[in-house]
Design an enzyme around this catalytic site. Sequence first.
Site, mmCIF file in Angstrom:
data_model
loop_
_atom_site.group_PDB
_atom_site.id
_atom_site.type_symbol
_atom_site.label_atom_id
_atom_site.label_comp_id
_atom_site.label_asym_id
_atom_site.label_seq_id
_atom_site.Cartn_x
_atom_site.Cartn_y
_atom_site.Cartn_z
ATOM 1 N N LYS A 9 1.605 70.967 50.116
ATOM 2 C CA LYS A 9 0.351 71.814 49.443
ATOM 3 C C LYS A 9 0.770 73.283 49.844
ATOM 4 C CE LYS A 9 -3.467 68.907 48.342
ATOM 5 N NZ LYS A 9 -4.885 69.020 48.439
ATOM 6 N N LYS A 17 3.713 61.008 41.964
ATOM 7 C CA LYS A 17 2.301 60.407 41.944
ATOM 8 C C LYS A 17 1.703 61.101 40.810
ATOM 9 C CE LYS A 17 -0.893 62.362 44.712
ATOM 10 N NZ LYS A 17 -1.800 62.627 45.817
ATOM 11 N N LYS A 23 -4.098 65.089 39.432
ATOM 12 C CA LYS A 23 -4.679 66.181 38.524
ATOM 13 C C LYS A 23 -4.121 67.487 38.534
ATOM 14 C CE LYS A 23 -8.180 65.906 42.307
ATOM 15 N NZ LYS A 23 -9.431 65.008 42.628
#
Length: 341
Positions: free
Chosen positions: A119, A202, A205
């Site tokens: 991230k 994966k 969203k």
Amino acid sequence: MTEVVHTPRVFSGIQPSGGLTLGNYLGALKRFAEAQNQGGMETIYCMVDQHAITVWQDPDKLRHATRELAAGFIASGVDPEKSILFNQSQVPGHAQLGWIFNCVARMGWMQRMTQWKDKAGKNQQNASLGLFAYPALMAADILLYHATHVPVGEDQKQHVELTRDIAIKFNHDYGVDFFPVPEPVIEGAGTRVMSLRDGTKKMSKSDPSDMSRINLTDDADTISKKIRKAKTDPEPLPDTAEGLADRPEARNLVNIYAALIDKTPDQAMPELAGMQFGQFKPMLADLAVDRLAPISTEMARLMQDPAEIDRILGRGANRANEIAAPILARTYDIVGMVSSR
Ligand code: TYM
């Protein structure tokens, strides 16, 4: 020191960062409802809004996403009478215990977190301090309730393992046997749902392509279209789940199918063996629509009454706080904080 036996208790959380996917449903929501319905253990489920703001969230969108997530929980079968359903920021103990765990966890532990590395990317200096400390807050979420079982998808396993390390270090440093060492519960075919466009990534969203995921708010036509267009290979389906080992896209679709019918991939294979995707995809699309359309309809219905959702979350927060407050008070006591009691 005598071993303390902790009452089994389930805790898990989802970030209200906008949009629930089939991955959240199969890896989390569906299993949360199952844990609740199995009975025998108290089930506590949280909308972790304080985690969501570790990256920028527009305030109005965060409020909307929190209510929509609550609707998603309820529409997926989490019953706010049977389970405790609430949002994190309404129970101050999460942030309070989170601070103590910031002082227990080590920098090196946090730096090893793969999600932090993913991230924050190359620009770690510009990531928020909250994003770095996030796993310590997650440990607080779990341990504030002395939870023993944490149902999550594969991607959260490392964070639950860190929670175990924090519990062990706290108990050791203060010479107590106070926090349980919780178990990650990662069971079934749906704990790692992959992108429909790339079977090695994966389903998420945050993927720029909407075709890579199924959203719980997608209508029947959109769900069917996304499954029909999902990437596959030219081979028919094999006889056993083992035969899918080097076929990530095919394996993903079979896993989704198996998870939707509550079977393991091995159990699902006999009826699928030898099938071409031209036959399997429409079958999977019908199944997904059958299982997911009622959820999106119910979410839309619940969202028409946001005040009722807020009432449900408020009640849940009161119940959560009743469990959390004495555990936090005892923690303060162990740490040596003077209280006015
Ligand atoms: P989050 O919000 O990213 O995801 C919520 C849950 O959905 C699961 N999940 C998936 N499962 C299977 N396949 C996928 N493609 C997929 N995508 C998401 C996640 O594994 C997770 O179980 N840090 C957590 C939230 C959290 C938490 C907690 C969880 C905060 N505190 C305490 C458990 C206990 C997170 O960001 O999940």
